[in-house]
Design a protein around this motif. Sequence first.
Motif, short mmCIF file in Angstrom:
data_model
loop_
_atom_site.label_atom_id
_atom_site.label_comp_id
_atom_site.label_asym_id
_atom_site.label_seq_id
_atom_site.Cartn_x
_atom_site.Cartn_y
_atom_site.Cartn_z
N ASN A 88 0.86 -1.59 0.09
CA ASN A 88 0.07 0.24 0.23
C ASN A 88 0.73 1.15 0.33
O ASN A 88 0.40 2.36 0.57
CB ASN A 88 -1.10 0.02 1.10
N VAL A 89 2.23 1.56 0.17
CA VAL A 89 2.72 2.21 -1.34
C VAL A 89 2.70 3.26 -2.12
O VAL A 89 2.85 4.11 -2.46
CB VAL A 89 4.38 2.46 -0.47
N GLY A 90 1.83 2.20 -2.78
CA GLY A 90 1.67 3.16 -3.91
C GLY A 90 2.55 1.88 -5.40
O GLY A 90 2.53 3.02 -6.88
N LYS A 91 3.08 1.06 -5.42
CA LYS A 91 3.74 0.18 -6.05
C LYS A 91 3.13 0.18 -7.53
O LYS A 91 3.83 1.05 -8.57
CB LYS A 91 4.28 -0.44 -5.78
N SER A 92 1.33 -0.09 -7.60
CA SER A 92 0.68 -0.38 -9.07
C SER A 92 0.49 0.75 -9.28
O SER A 92 0.52 1.09 -10.31
CB SER A 92 -0.55 -0.92 -8.64
N VAL B 235 -5.43 -1.20 -8.80
CA VAL B 235 -4.90 -0.24 -7.81
C VAL B 235 -6.17 0.41 -6.47
O VAL B 235 -7.34 0.20 -7.49
CB VAL B 235 -4.39 0.76 -8.80
N GLY B 236 -6.07 0.30 -5.60
CA GLY B 236 -6.86 0.55 -4.64
C GLY B 236 -6.53 0.84 -3.25
O GLY B 236 -5.15 0.53 -3.32
N ASP B 237 -7.13 1.38 -2.64
CA ASP B 237 -6.58 1.75 -1.18
C ASP B 237 -6.43 0.45 -0.11
O ASP B 237 -5.70 0.58 0.94
CB ASP B 237 -7.92 1.98 -0.18
N ALA C 238 11.95 -3.38 -19.92
CA ALA C 238 10.75 -4.05 -19.40
C ALA C 238 11.09 -3.51 -17.78
O ALA C 238 11.63 -2.96 -17.26
CB ALA C 238 11.11 -5.66 -19.01
N ILE C 239 9.84 -3.66 -17.41
CA ILE C 239 9.16 -3.15 -16.00
C ILE C 239 8.19 -4.44 -15.43
O ILE C 239 7.48 -4.52 -15.74
CB ILE C 239 9.08 -1.95 -15.65
N VAL C 240 8.86 -4.38 -13.79
CA VAL C 240 7.89 -5.45 -13.36
C VAL C 240 7.33 -4.97 -11.54
O VAL C 240 7.31 -5.17 -11.26
CB VAL C 240 8.35 -7.02 -13.01
N ASP C 241 5.78 -5.09 -11.51
CA ASP C 241 5.33 -5.50 -10.92
C ASP C 241 5.62 -6.06 -9.98
O ASP C 241 4.61 -7.08 -9.89
CB ASP C 241 3.97 -4.03 -10.70
N THR C 242 5.41 -5.88 -8.65
CA THR C 242 5.12 -7.10 -7.27
C THR C 242 4.62 -6.66 -6.05
O THR C 242 4.00 -5.79 -6.07
CB THR C 242 7.26 -7.14 -6.85
N GLY C 243 4.10 -7.57 -5.44
CA GLY C 243 2.89 -7.97 -4.28
C GLY C 243 3.99 -6.46 -3.32
O GLY C 243 5.37 -6.60 -2.93
#
Length: 460
Positions: free
Chosen positions: A16-20, A34-36, A57-62
């Motif tokens: 919940n810091v805004g990665k996505s 994206v959500g709270d 390339a970029i990867v979003d993680t949990g």
Amino acid sequence: MTSSPLSLAAIVGQPNVGKSTLFNRLIGQRRSIVGDEPGITRDRIYGEVEWAGERFAIVDTGGIVPDDDAIIPANIFKQAGFAIDDAQALIWVVDARQGLTPLDEELAKLLRATGKRVLVAANKSEAARVEAEAAEFYRFGFEEVFPVSAEQGIGLGEMLDALVRDLKQTPDAATVEESTQSREAEIRLAIVGRPNVGKSSLLNRLIGEERVIVSPVAGTTRDAIDTLLETSGQTFRLIDTAGIRRKGKTGQMAEKLSVVMAMKSLARADVAVVLIDAEEGVTALDAHIAGYAHDAGCSIILAVNKWDALEDKKTGTVSEFERTIRGRMKFLDWAPVITISALKGQRVEKVLPLAVSANEARNRRITTSQLNAFFESAVSQPRGGSAPAPVKGGVSRLHVQYMTQVGVRPPTFVLFTSGGKAGLHFSYERYLKNRLREEFNFFATPLRIIEKHKKRQKNK
């Protein structure tokens, strides 16, 4: 196996810091949910970014929670670890409003131990006061700290300038062209079904590595995950989707978005593997999900999973189960049925060859001469030409003049009619589709028939 000719940057950080939000901003589209709610992104989501003439390339993680022993957080940490291992640079997203936290201290140790380049994105730095406080993150020993706002796009240019300076150069034009052609030759295979039916397990079995989180918790996968799988002579883009729940049963925002994103995944898929739980049997929701895939124009394979767990199987059990499926999904009488066990690997090797055959069929274009011959034998007859639409009190005067193929993916045909009243009877349309399948082997793919009616001109 996942591969790319581009350099890779991984976005990491606590929940919940805004990665996505940052990921979506950088790739210019909404790929990650994206959500709270913390922990919404659980698997790895890949995308591409172009900045200052450079592509990477970029990867979003949990969200990483290193000391959490719960099944889902532990797997999120494991998945983030895979992304970190593959990346050339790490973008560590922290919350500038919240300031330093004990978890940040733990993550800093973990990231330093990787020995990789780390850019600190102090997110939510919209206000000047917060931007000034972002400087406290220098204490972790990383030289590149950038006050940014992923939501508003503030400060991202400076961070990207710094990031691309040390990344590998963009591949030459020939490489880019080769990559584009390769993508066009891919078969996009979506795996869909109810929650906890074994979608992620099937994907993992197909690619032979732990690419997507698998757990007994329903709803584990919320994002649409793309994985490239290269076999001899064919590349597949495997799309693992969230478990689809019936509308009205989705209470949380993230679950509702999962349904929307699963629908978008079907819209870009060539073939859909609709998973059915052998233990629970065929449900109305299974038919509902298969209907989504049909409406999206996907070729469809019906895979009955967990077949190994079904007790008291007999010689006719498969046939009986298939009859039940056909009864619940009459609109998919053309879709092949296969029984598998994603967990044990039983008959999973048949899925990809079936997908190849289905994809060939959905791209099949019938020549004019072949279609003319088909018209003469199947349409220009009493069953087809003079009585395509039975009506009350007699026979319709609607007449089929000729037909032509106007598209593929899925195959689409136009029937030109005249006389009487427009509107092909559903039984006649079904007859045509069945004959087309028999004649031209349209395996596992839907067919579209469009009527173009010529109205009789009135004499002036």
